[in-house]
Design a protein around this motif. Sequence first.
Motif, PDB file in Angstrom:
ATOM      1  N   ALA A  22       0.839  -1.199   0.000  1.00 12.71           N
ATOM      2  CA  ALA A  22       0.000   0.000   0.000  1.00 12.71           C
ATOM      3  C   ALA A  22       0.870   1.244   0.000  1.00 12.71           C
ATOM      4  N   GLY A  23       0.293   2.308  -0.482  1.00 15.64           N
ATOM      5  CA  GLY A  23       1.011   3.580  -0.514  1.00 15.64           C
ATOM      6  C   GLY A  23       0.923   4.205  -1.885  1.00 15.64           C
ATOM      7  N   ASP A  24       1.736   5.231  -2.103  1.00 12.54           N
ATOM      8  CA  ASP A  24       1.734   5.919  -3.386  1.00 12.54           C
ATOM      9  C   ASP A  24       2.264   5.004  -4.467  1.00 12.54           C
ATOM     10  N   VAL A  25       1.555   4.955  -5.567  1.00 12.19           N
ATOM     11  CA  VAL A  25       1.987   4.145  -6.701  1.00 12.19           C
ATOM     12  C   VAL A  25       2.925   4.951  -7.583  1.00 12.19           C
ATOM     13  N   GLY A  26       2.650   6.231  -7.704  1.00 11.06           N
ATOM     14  CA  GLY A  26       3.494   7.081  -8.528  1.00 11.06           C
ATOM     15  C   GLY A  26       2.741   8.324  -8.934  1.00 11.06           C
ATOM     16  N   PHE A  27       3.312   9.064  -9.851  1.00 13.35           N
ATOM     17  CA  PHE A  27       2.704  10.295 -10.336  1.00 13.35           C
ATOM     18  C   PHE A  27       2.020  10.021 -11.665  1.00 13.35           C
ATOM     19  N   PHE A  28       0.778  10.414 -11.769  1.00 10.91           N
ATOM     20  CA  PHE A  28       0.028  10.248 -13.001  1.00 10.91           C
ATOM     21  C   PHE A  28      -0.360  11.622 -13.522  1.00 10.91           C
ATOM     22  N   SER A  29      -0.213  11.799 -14.805  1.00  6.23           N
ATOM     23  CA  SER A  29      -0.495  13.100 -15.416  1.00  6.23           C
ATOM     24  C   SER A  29      -1.973  13.419 -15.342  1.00  6.23           C
TER      25      SER A  29
END
Length: 132
Positions: free
Chosen positions: A72-79
């Motif tokens: 769990a947690g941030d997966v990444g940055f999505f535009s």
Amino acid sequence: MKIQGKMFIWLSVFILAMAITYGVWSKEPVGTTALFLSFGLSVMIGFYLAFTANRVDAMAQDNKEADVADEAGDVGFFSPHSWQPLSLAIGGAFAFMGVVFGWWLLYFSAPILLIGLFGWVFEYYRGENQTQ
């Protein structure tokens, strides 16, 4: 990532067996070549994943006693929304139609493709999505 590497390597063994079997029974070169190319691609992906797994930290899927919540947690940055893929799709469609109808159509598709490409690459350097 270790399990993915092993899966692709085992998949490549299966594809190799099927390529040999298909090639012997059918004597058809195109399908046999496609299966051997699939084998090569599967081997490349499997060895890349196995090679990379040794250099990164162990993930939750590598631990047999892990829970789903361990990843769990941030997966990444999505535009955010962007119109640039639409421009690239239209330019690409015109470029591929240029192969069918005439190469002159590439003169119209190249600027559309370049606008879409530069817009997508520099999307975060201008406008409302500009990063500080």
